[in-house]
Write a protein that holds these residues in place. Structure first.
Motif, PDB file in Angstrom:
ATOM      1  N   UNK A   1       0.962  12.091  -3.534  1.00 25.88           N
ATOM      2  CA  UNK A   1       1.676  11.364  -2.483  1.00 25.88           C
ATOM      3  C   UNK A   1       0.963  10.040  -2.253  1.00 25.88           C
ATOM      4  N   UNK A   2       1.649   8.932  -2.510  1.00 23.03           N
ATOM      5  CA  UNK A   2       1.015   7.628  -2.283  1.00 23.03           C
ATOM      6  C   UNK A   2       1.598   6.982  -1.019  1.00 23.03           C
ATOM      7  N   UNK A   3       0.838   7.061   0.097  1.00 25.07           N
ATOM      8  CA  UNK A   3       1.376   6.515   1.352  1.00 25.07           C
ATOM      9  C   UNK A   3       1.561   4.996   1.265  1.00 25.07           C
ATOM     10  N   UNK A   4       2.581   4.481   1.932  1.00 28.67           N
ATOM     11  CA  UNK A   4       2.877   3.039   1.900  1.00 28.67           C
ATOM     12  C   UNK A   4       2.108   2.294   2.988  1.00 28.67           C
TER      13      UNK A   4
ATOM     14  N   UNK B   1      10.079   4.075   4.953  1.00 30.46           N
ATOM     15  CA  UNK B   1       9.534   4.886   3.860  1.00 30.46           C
ATOM     16  C   UNK B   1       8.069   5.198   4.158  1.00 30.46           C
ATOM     17  N   UNK B   2       7.730   6.486   4.150  1.00 31.09           N
ATOM     18  CA  UNK B   2       6.361   6.904   4.444  1.00 31.09           C
ATOM     19  C   UNK B   2       5.469   6.874   3.220  1.00 31.09           C
ATOM     20  N   UNK B   3       6.021   7.323   2.082  1.00 29.47           N
ATOM     21  CA  UNK B   3       5.182   7.440   0.893  1.00 29.47           C
ATOM     22  C   UNK B   3       6.060   7.517  -0.348  1.00 29.47           C
ATOM     23  N   UNK B   4       5.433   7.177  -1.478  1.00 29.38           N
ATOM     24  CA  UNK B   4       6.060   7.358  -2.781  1.00 29.38           C
ATOM     25  C   UNK B   4       5.471   8.629  -3.387  1.00 29.38           C
TER      26      UNK B   4
ATOM     27  N   UNK C   1       1.271  12.495   7.576  1.00 24.39           N
ATOM     28  CA  UNK C   1       1.248  11.081   7.177  1.00 24.39           C
ATOM     29  C   UNK C   1       1.245  10.265   8.456  1.00 24.39           C
TER      30      UNK C   1
ATOM     31  N   UNK D   1       7.442  -3.002  -1.981  1.00 28.66           N
ATOM     32  CA  UNK D   1       6.496  -2.181  -2.730  1.00 28.66           C
ATOM     33  C   UNK D   1       7.235  -1.124  -3.529  1.00 28.66           C
ATOM     34  N   UNK D   2       8.228  -0.521  -2.927  1.00 23.93           N
ATOM     35  CA  UNK D   2       8.983   0.516  -3.653  1.00 23.93           C
ATOM     36  C   UNK D   2       9.931  -0.170  -4.631  1.00 23.93           C
TER      37      UNK D   2
ATOM     38  N   UNK E   1      10.665   7.946  -6.188  1.00 20.80           N
ATOM     39  CA  UNK E   1      10.973   9.094  -5.341  1.00 20.80           C
ATOM     40  C   UNK E   1      10.212   8.857  -4.037  1.00 20.80           C
TER      41      UNK E   1
ATOM     42  N   UNK F   1      -0.532   3.388   5.870  1.00 15.35           N
ATOM     43  CA  UNK F   1      -0.444   4.826   6.171  1.00 15.35           C
ATOM     44  C   UNK F   1      -1.485   5.621   5.376  1.00 15.35           C
TER      45      UNK F   1
ATOM     46  N   UNK G   1      15.572  -4.163   2.971  1.00 14.27           N
ATOM     47  CA  UNK G   1      16.294  -2.883   2.985  1.00 14.27           C
ATOM     48  C   UNK G   1      16.365  -2.282   1.576  1.00 14.27           C
TER      49      UNK G   1
ATOM     50  N   UNK H   1      12.332  -0.814   4.375  1.00 17.30           N
ATOM     51  CA  UNK H   1      11.208  -0.218   3.657  1.00 17.30           C
ATOM     52  C   UNK H   1      10.187   0.404   4.610  1.00 17.30           C
ATOM     53  N   UNK H   2      10.084  -0.121   5.830  1.00  9.92           N
ATOM     54  CA  UNK H   2       9.106   0.440   6.759  1.00  9.92           C
ATOM     55  C   UNK H   2       9.453   1.867   7.173  1.00  9.92           C
TER      56      UNK H   2
END
Lengths: 95, 95, 95, 95, 95, 95, 95
Positions: free
Chosen positions: F3-6, G90-93, F84, G58-59, G64, F9, G9, G87-88
């Motif tokens: 899991x790579x937090x953005x 989104x917690x994590x990739x 997270x 970033x994403x 995923x 985070x 977005x 994008x904010x």
């Protein structure tokens, strides 16, 4: 007679709701949370940032856009309903 | 006797509501959510940005403008109702 | 004994309400939403912007100003009611 | 034993309410909305602006100040009530 | 085992309430609005300003501080109650 | 699977509550206001400041951290509860 | 027909909830507070910072991602539910 929106505002003509177009974006009238679709009629000159720089708009006249429901103010042009909203109310451009 | 609005404020004389002008912008008295129309009487010198720069106004004396209902403060000039509002309350210029 | 307002504050002596002066600005006592009128007695040195720059005030001693009702804090100077408010509460200068 | 307020805070010793001093600033105990008066006992070093610059205080030790009622936190120094408040709670300096 | 507070946070050991020390700062347990007193145990490295600059803390280990009641989060170190709070919750240093 | 937090985070694995460890930090299950403890599993690349500069994180993988109760969003990794959260929810690093 | 999200977005296709996958991230339908998972379908050009600089996302398409429940606006593409969010949200990739 033309409407020139100020700053980062745009004038949008909302589309007629299409009930079940297969292979496209369907926005049923009953789905309150889904965004609306429309066509951009005119755009403002842009927003002045804190550093005095003008940020011009991304959407342009003729773009088909998705926007959150209940965005903007309703006006009538030649008897037809239009919306004036800020560009930040636009979620996406449909191509 | 003149009213000089401060900063990014303007003085607007609201138009009489026109009930059903075909081919123009119609703002029926019953449509509470629709913006009002008016004529700009005088404008302030502009708004000072965070970096100290003065951003002058876009609207000018004589412009016909649309503004959100209930914008601004009501004043009487020579017995007639006017409004003092900030330029950001103006949605669009009508030409 | 003088009152020196801090930052972007000003001291204003509110005018007596004039009930129906023809050809001038009439602010009936019953119109709660209409702004009040007053005379500027003293002004602060200005507001420090985020970049450390001092922005001096636009209004000056002796100016006749319009301000939103219920602006500022009430004080008594020599037994007379005055108001201390920020310059942003001032809507316009009357000339 | 001294109290050194942090940042843009000051320590103020509130004046005794004077009920009807003619020719001065009268702050009757019953007028809840009127500001209080006090004497500045000590001041902080200033506030750090967003650009890292230190903005020192305008008021200084010994100043007689007006401040909005209910400003600050109450402390006792040698058994006497004092207030710690931010300089922005000070409306004006009385000279 | 040490607690290293992040950013502009500090760890404070609250003092025992002293009920009526003459000639000092008295903070009776019943006075809910009065600030609490404590000793700084450890401090963070500072706060990063909007311009990327690090602003180190003013209070330092060993300082006796006044802080607004209910500031910070309570933790137990070796069974004793401590508080982690931001430096902006500190009103003054007592010397 | 990682899991790579953005942004700013981090992923934290909360510790089992230890009821009465003498000489350490005790976080009884009943003390709702006390922060929780956990171990940092992975961290984001940092937060972009208003000036476009990247501020990397202070906490790093493996750090034992204290964070305010109810911080962050709960996820399951290999069936185990993780959180997270943003780095600003972390109060302190425990060493 | 493609959807081009504006600014920062993204368009996300939410995954089917997997009830008890051992060794992976399990998001039971009953756990209301747990984030949802999805696949990024398209991304905007980025967000304009206060200094006029564009911060790209970033994403990227195909990622995923985990995002907080109830994020974004729901749209239908070819009859399938998608989400437009910032994008904010989104917690994590997940890799």
């Amino acid at each position: 007679m033309t409407i020139k929106p100020l700053e980062d505002r745009i004038v949008v003509k909302p589309s007629e709701p299409v009930e079940a177009k297969k292979g496209g974006i369907i926005i049923p009238d009953s789905a309150k949370e889904r965004p609306d679709e429309g066509k951009v009629i005119s755009v403002g000159k842009g927003k002045t940032l804190d550093n005095g720089q003008l940020k011009t708009l991304t959407v342009k006249k003729g773009d088909k856009v998705l926007f959150a429901k209940y965005s903007g103010n309703e006006i009538l042009i030649d008897g037809e309903k239009h919306l004036i909203m800020r560009e930040e109310d636009v979620l996406a451009v449909v191509e």
